[in-house]
Design a protein around this motif. Structure first.
Motif, mmCIF file in Angstrom:
data_model
loop_
_atom_site.group_PDB
_atom_site.id
_atom_site.type_symbol
_atom_site.label_atom_id
_atom_site.label_comp_id
_atom_site.label_asym_id
_atom_site.label_seq_id
_atom_site.Cartn_x
_atom_site.Cartn_y
_atom_site.Cartn_z
ATOM 1 N N GLU A 34 39.135 117.865 181.849
ATOM 2 C CA GLU A 34 39.192 119.062 182.702
ATOM 3 C C GLU A 34 37.913 119.884 182.561
ATOM 4 O OE1 GLU A 34 42.906 121.144 181.928
ATOM 5 O OE2 GLU A 34 43.957 119.296 182.542
ATOM 6 N N MET A 35 37.325 119.890 181.337
ATOM 7 C CA MET A 35 36.074 120.642 181.125
ATOM 8 C C MET A 35 34.866 119.847 181.621
ATOM 9 S SD MET A 35 36.481 122.373 177.342
ATOM 10 C CE MET A 35 36.814 120.881 176.440
ATOM 11 N N GLY A 36 35.084 118.549 181.935
ATOM 12 C CA GLY A 36 33.968 117.688 182.358
ATOM 13 C C GLY A 36 33.034 117.360 181.211
ATOM 14 N N LYS A 37 33.554 117.396 179.976
ATOM 15 C CA LYS A 37 32.697 117.139 178.809
ATOM 16 C C LYS A 37 33.148 115.889 178.071
ATOM 17 C CE LYS A 37 31.500 121.858 177.446
ATOM 18 N NZ LYS A 37 31.829 122.896 176.466
ATOM 19 N N PRO A 38 32.204 115.180 177.390
ATOM 20 C CA PRO A 38 32.629 114.031 176.576
ATOM 21 C C PRO A 38 33.410 114.492 175.348
ATOM 22 C CG PRO A 38 30.238 114.335 176.460
ATOM 23 C CD PRO A 38 30.750 115.372 177.408
ATOM 24 N N PRO B 248 34.168 111.527 179.945
ATOM 25 C CA PRO B 248 35.354 111.880 180.743
ATOM 26 C C PRO B 248 35.393 111.105 182.069
ATOM 27 C CG PRO B 248 33.672 113.587 180.947
ATOM 28 C CD PRO B 248 33.122 112.567 179.990
ATOM 29 N N ASP B 249 34.329 110.371 182.367
ATOM 30 C CA ASP B 249 34.171 109.773 183.696
ATOM 31 C C ASP B 249 34.751 108.353 183.738
ATOM 32 O OD1 ASP B 249 33.319 108.745 186.050
ATOM 33 O OD2 ASP B 249 31.165 108.944 185.641
ATOM 34 N N PRO B 250 35.817 108.125 184.516
ATOM 35 C CA PRO B 250 36.443 106.792 184.568
ATOM 36 C C PRO B 250 35.489 105.680 185.016
ATOM 37 C CG PRO B 250 37.888 108.428 185.553
ATOM 38 C CD PRO B 250 36.582 109.116 185.296
ATOM 39 N N SER B 251 34.373 106.036 185.679
ATOM 40 C CA SER B 251 33.447 104.969 186.115
ATOM 41 C C SER B 251 32.733 104.343 184.907
ATOM 42 C CB SER B 251 32.437 105.508 187.137
ATOM 43 O OG SER B 251 31.490 106.321 186.475
ATOM 44 N N THR B 252 32.850 104.975 183.721
ATOM 45 C CA THR B 252 32.206 104.404 182.518
ATOM 46 C C THR B 252 33.151 103.438 181.785
ATOM 47 O OG1 THR B 252 33.018 106.198 181.099
ATOM 48 C CG2 THR B 252 30.844 106.511 182.127
ATOM 49 N N PHE C 194 52.462 89.165 170.672
ATOM 50 C CA PHE C 194 51.977 88.659 171.954
ATOM 51 C C PHE C 194 50.642 89.334 172.272
ATOM 52 C CE2 PHE C 194 56.579 88.387 172.074
ATOM 53 C CZ PHE C 194 56.808 87.127 172.627
ATOM 54 N N TYR C 195 49.863 88.680 173.131
ATOM 55 C CA TYR C 195 48.623 89.316 173.577
ATOM 56 C C TYR C 195 48.929 90.421 174.582
ATOM 57 C CZ TYR C 195 45.684 85.679 171.517
ATOM 58 O OH TYR C 195 45.038 84.853 170.649
ATOM 59 N N GLY C 196 48.180 91.506 174.496
ATOM 60 C CA GLY C 196 48.202 92.525 175.548
ATOM 61 C C GLY C 196 47.221 92.101 176.630
ATOM 62 N N GLU C 197 47.210 92.842 177.732
ATOM 63 C CA GLU C 197 46.388 92.439 178.863
ATOM 64 C C GLU C 197 45.030 93.154 178.854
ATOM 65 O OE1 GLU C 197 48.922 94.441 178.934
ATOM 66 O OE2 GLU C 197 48.047 96.229 179.807
ATOM 67 N N ALA C 198 44.113 92.619 179.675
ATOM 68 C CA ALA C 198 42.785 93.234 179.810
ATOM 69 C C ALA C 198 42.820 94.262 180.936
ATOM 70 C CB ALA C 198 41.766 92.151 180.131
ATOM 71 N N ARG C 199 42.301 95.450 180.650
ATOM 72 C CA ARG C 199 42.176 96.483 181.696
ATOM 73 C C ARG C 199 40.902 97.263 181.434
ATOM 74 N NH1 ARG C 199 47.211 97.176 184.304
ATOM 75 N NH2 ARG C 199 48.910 96.735 182.893
ATOM 76 N N LYS C 200 40.446 97.979 182.446
ATOM 77 C CA LYS C 200 39.328 98.891 182.240
ATOM 78 C C LYS C 200 39.851 100.116 181.507
ATOM 79 C CE LYS C 200 35.681 97.905 185.386
ATOM 80 N NZ LYS C 200 34.743 98.433 186.354
ATOM 81 N N ARG C 201 39.218 100.426 180.373
ATOM 82 C CA ARG C 201 39.720 101.530 179.540
ATOM 83 C C ARG C 201 38.549 102.358 179.000
ATOM 84 N NH1 ARG C 201 44.041 97.455 177.604
ATOM 85 N NH2 ARG C 201 45.893 98.281 178.598
ATOM 86 N N PRO C 202 38.847 103.546 178.428
ATOM 87 C CA PRO C 202 37.769 104.418 177.945
ATOM 88 C C PRO C 202 36.919 103.761 176.846
ATOM 89 C CG PRO C 202 39.833 105.627 178.082
ATOM 90 C CD PRO C 202 40.163 104.190 178.331
ATOM 91 N N ILE D 92 46.110 113.686 174.975
ATOM 92 C CA ILE D 92 46.258 115.071 175.448
ATOM 93 C C ILE D 92 44.919 115.816 175.259
ATOM 94 C CG2 ILE D 92 47.482 117.264 175.007
ATOM 95 C CD1 ILE D 92 49.917 115.429 174.146
ATOM 96 N N THR D 93 44.287 115.585 174.099
ATOM 97 C CA THR D 93 42.977 116.210 173.841
ATOM 98 C C THR D 93 41.946 115.706 174.862
ATOM 99 O OG1 THR D 93 43.493 116.399 171.512
ATOM 100 C CG2 THR D 93 41.167 116.489 172.067
ATOM 101 N N TYR D 94 41.973 114.385 175.126
ATOM 102 C CA TYR D 94 41.010 113.804 176.074
ATOM 103 C C TYR D 94 41.150 114.452 177.455
ATOM 104 C CZ TYR D 94 38.569 110.121 178.750
ATOM 105 O OH TYR D 94 37.722 109.425 179.576
#
Ligand code: FMN
Length: 484
Positions: free
Chosen positions: A190-194, A257-261, A274-282, A183-185
């Motif tokens: 929304e502010m466009g800040k890290p 904040p940028d998902p491309s990172t 069990f193992y969890g899966e691999a995904r692109k994450r922050p 929620i904080t993230y």
């Protein structure tokens, strides 16, 4: 209880014969976790690994683990007798949490003995095990508090969220948008800040217990209540986040904040076994590490067979407290005991129809719903909810599978829940995973079971596994005569 940091806690465990030092050289790659796995199964001691391959000369050379691996050590943490039964531990925690303690702000502390900044940062100097063979690298965040600060209120929030070392200065994390730091993230996005983040490794065990459970309220204040001593906080070097002044290691950084990172995080061997899966994450980019001299790293093996882990012992009482507090906040009467696990159970003194469904609605409407606890069972006084066989018997004898099961469909859940199809576990896409929850109402249905005279004016057939008290006394007295 005197002011306690990780070293004081280890000394306490040592004095109780609950700590074992391992001086033999061990490999961080798989060997340490296999040792821990075996120790878990034996309900063995807390472990301090003192001689870890590749870490003879790094700023942190030692790993402490399994400090909370048994109910006795959870009791020690609270200053209770080691053999205090879990129901009593839960009651003690509930009582203490009603009096949160304001933290004390100090200018500096042992965690500032060494400060590493910028390009000198190297997370590989920390003796992080590779916990499971298929893990995506060395998971540094398994048993540490992740602290963020709400940009609107300035309130610190501590949670336990997994994270892996991606490179010398990057940690990839599993962030669920519906959790507090999620929620904080979204506010920072929304502010466009890290978003500033601080990872705290090694301190008084009460912090991890509070941070890893869905408690309502500020974690430092509640950890203070549990340890009965205010938490001493210092400011981070590169943000306004506050951290315990005598922590072993604090890693500071920022999450773009940028998902491309985002970068690939996972697989990781999870609490489910069990193992969890691999995904692109922050990703958290590290700006600074502060640490004590001869800093001790804290981690924990999460995924094991049958879920026998330090984490289960550490947070199960607290989870039950968190859920009980939710029921109390909803002013639901008659709650006698609460447990949390593969089947989470609530024992009640029933006073009206629909009471079990009200309990389910309250828990499903709360933070509890985001956890991988999908089965909730409500029973009455005659069932021991701490005995799985008694729960199964209650299911058999007291549940009509047509009337007493309630499914709450397509609801929020946890991405570590492996029964959820791969696509519906996409926490960043949906904000949470999508699953269904089940209520098993094993209380007496008053419509189906009116009061009956032949059962001493009770609704449900009374148990028949006892004699009259005078007969029991007689048989006891004559037992020797029967030649049995
Ligand atoms: C060992 C451990 C690991 C956890 N890992 C995660 C995780 O990776 N992501 C997550 O969202 N929650 C994870 N949790 C659950 C959160 O810590 C828990 O939901 C906590 O209540 C979060 O705090 P919050 O309610 O302030 O967000 C973990 C809990 C424990 C005990």
């Amino acid at each position: 209880m005197p002011d306690r940091d990780l070293r004081a806690w280890m000394a306490q465990l040592d004095a109780e014969g609950e700590l074992k030092r391992i001086t033999a050289k061990v490999d961080w790659d798989d060997e340490i976790s296999q040792i821990i796995r075996k120790v878990y199964i034996q309900s063995g001691p807390a472990l301090l690994f003192e001689n870890i391959k590749d870490h003879g000369a790094t700023f942190s050379r030692k790993l402490f683990t399994n400090g909370l691996g048994t109910q006795s050590r959870v009791n020690l943490m609270l200053g209770l007798p080691k053999d205090t039964p879990p129901a009593e531990t839960v009651r003690t925690i509930r009582k203490r949490m009603k009096k949160p303690l304001e933290p004390v702000r100090v200018k500096t502390g042992p965690v500032k003995e060494n400060i590493i900044r910028g390009k000198d940062v190297d997370l590989f100097e920390i003796p992080v095990p590779k916990w499971h063979p298929l893990d995506n690298g060395r998971y540094i965040n398994t048993f540490n508090a992740t602290v963020t600060r709400d940009p609107d209120t300035g309130q610190n929030n501590a949670g336990v969220y997994r994270g892996t070392i991606l490179s010398k200065n990057k940690i990839g994390v599993l962030l669920m948008p519906m959790k507090d730091w999620g929620i904080t993230y979204s506010k920072y996005q929304e502010m466009g800040k890290p978003m500033p983040v601080a990872f705290v490794y090694g301190w008084d065990p009460t912090l991890i217990v509070v941070a890893g459970s869905p408690v309502v309220g500020p974690e430092y204040e509640l950890a203070g209540a549990l340890r009965q001593e205010p938490v001493e906080l210092v400011k981070c070097e590169t943000s306004d986040i506050e951290v315990p002044a005598s922590a072993e290691i604090v890693v500071e950084g920022f999450m773009s904040p940028d998902p491309s990172t985002y970068e690939i995080e996972g697989p990781f061997g999870e609490g489910s076994g069990f193992y969890g899966e691999a995904r692109k994450r922050p990703v958290v980019e590290v700006t600074c590490i502060t640490h004590r001299n001869d800093a001790i790293f804290r981690g924990s093996l999460v995924g094991t067979k049958e879920g026998v882990t330090e984490i289960r012992a550490a947070v199960s009482n607290m989870m039950s407290v968190a859920n009980w507090n939710i029921l109390e906040a909803h002013e639901i009467p008659g709650v006698l005991d609460v447990t949390t696990g593969p089947i989470s159970a609530v024992k009640i003194h029933k006073t009206y129809q629909g009471q079990a469904r009200q309990i389910a609605a309250a828990l499903w409407g709360s933070k509890f719903a985001g956890h991988p606890f999908n089965i909730l069972m409500v029973v009455e006084e005659d069932v021991d909810i701490r005995n799985p066989a008694a729960l199964i018997a209650a299911m058999h004898h007291k549940v009509d599978f047509n009337r007493d099961l309630v499914v709450y469909p397509l609801y929020m859940g946890s991405p570590i829940d492996v029964h959820i199809p791969y696509d519906l576990r996409a926490e960043l896409e949906y904000g949470a995973a999508v699953t269904s929850k089940l209520l098993i109402d094993a209380t007496t249905d008053w419509q189906m079971h009116p009061i009956r005279e032949e059962w001493n004016n009770q609704r449900f057939p009374p148990n028949c596994h006892y004699s009259r008290p005078e007969t029991e006394a007689l048989v006891e007295k004559r037992w020797g005569e029967y030649g049995l």
